[in-house]
Design an enzyme around this catalytic site. Structure first.
Site, short mmCIF file in Angstrom:
data_model
loop_
_atom_site.label_atom_id
_atom_site.label_comp_id
_atom_site.label_asym_id
_atom_site.label_seq_id
_atom_site.Cartn_x
_atom_site.Cartn_y
_atom_site.Cartn_z
N ASP A 66 0.84 -1.20 0.00
CA ASP A 66 0.00 0.00 0.00
C ASP A 66 0.87 1.24 0.00
O ASP A 66 2.00 1.20 0.48
CB ASP A 66 -0.81 0.08 1.31
CG ASP A 66 -2.09 -0.69 1.26
OD1 ASP A 66 -2.71 -0.78 0.20
OD2 ASP A 66 -2.48 -1.21 2.32
N TYR A 68 1.92 4.63 1.88
CA TYR A 68 1.86 5.00 3.30
C TYR A 68 0.53 5.68 3.58
O TYR A 68 0.03 6.44 2.76
CB TYR A 68 3.01 5.94 3.65
CG TYR A 68 4.38 5.31 3.59
CD1 TYR A 68 4.72 4.22 4.38
CD2 TYR A 68 5.36 5.82 2.75
CE1 TYR A 68 5.98 3.66 4.35
CE2 TYR A 68 6.64 5.27 2.70
CZ TYR A 68 6.94 4.18 3.50
OH TYR A 68 8.19 3.63 3.45
N PHE A 79 7.70 2.55 -0.67
CA PHE A 79 8.70 2.70 0.39
C PHE A 79 9.27 4.12 0.50
O PHE A 79 9.98 4.42 1.45
CB PHE A 79 9.86 1.70 0.23
CG PHE A 79 9.47 0.27 0.40
CD1 PHE A 79 9.14 -0.23 1.65
CD2 PHE A 79 9.39 -0.58 -0.69
CE1 PHE A 79 8.76 -1.57 1.81
CE2 PHE A 79 9.02 -1.91 -0.55
CZ PHE A 79 8.70 -2.40 0.71
#
Length: 221
Positions: A66, A68, A79
């Site tokens: 997903d 953040y 990331f």
């Protein structure tokens, strides 16, 4: 038509015309328009992974789950966070492994666009999420879309490196042709699992060794 880098637009044009994708875009528009929810990333960053890494330049694919789901974090690259945003724990662990693997110093920020510009596609399985609700958009069509992105990469390119951390990413890569591409797998860099085999996986040197062996420029991780 979706606003996306031209090479990707051409590669995925049939995808954008499928009924499920129309339903997906309708649902995403409704979510962003609903004042009850905050949706991440900002609307103009939904396809940032593709815009930052053109199809013909893609050499490495890292798959996240997903975006953040906290305020100001998601920027459309898995990331990654923008400069000035606190580096999340999983990304801290990624940087630790980079440092241990290739000796690079810990960077001052969590902006991975520098990787994307070198040909690293930083692809989340779902491209949007509600604030504070991980997985909230995993069943609206994004998984189908990104499965088909992986399929296109698998079929139309050769000698890619797929980096799959954690069971979700590994499952997403099950159909990748291991005779055409390098597939690297390990536990997820999350603090809950990094010590179970993410640390010490040497994925960054393995990826570069493979790229060099196939006549491609290595990534400056």
């Amino acid at each position: 038509m979706v606003k996306i880098e031209e090479g990707w637009k051409e590669t995925l044009k049939n995808e954008f015309e499928k009924p499920y994708f129309k339903n997906l875009t309708d649902k995403v528009r409704q979510e962003y328009a609903n004042p009850e929810f905050k949706i991440y990333p900002p609307g103009n960053k939904i396809f940032a992974a593709f815009d930052s890494c053109p199809f013909d330049k893609t050499k490495v694919v890292i798959i996240g789950q997903d975006p953040y789901h906290g305020y100001g974090q998601a920027n459309g690259l898995c990331f990654s966070v923008a400069p000035g945003v606190r580096i999340p724990p999983s990304l801290v662990n990624i940087f630790k492994e980079v440092s241990n693997d290739i000796g690079a110093p810990m960077p001052g920020d969590g902006d991975l666009s520098r990787w994307a510009k070198q040909g690293v596609l930083l692809l989340n399985s779902s491209l949007t999420v509600r604030e504070g609700r991980p997985g909230s958009h995993s069943d609206i069509g994004w998984e189908t879309f990104t499965d088909n992105v992986v399929e296109r990469l698998n079929e139309e390119k050769e000698n890619l490196v797929f980096i799959l951390w954690g069971s979700h990413a590994i499952k997403k890569g099950e159909k990748i042709d291991r005779n055409k591409h390098l597939v690297l797998t390990s536990p997820h860099p999350s603090p809950l699992s990094a010590h179970k085999g993410f640390f010490g996986n040497h994925h960054f040197t393995k990826a570069n060794d493979y790229l060099i062996a196939h006549g491609k420029e290595p990534i400056n991780w």
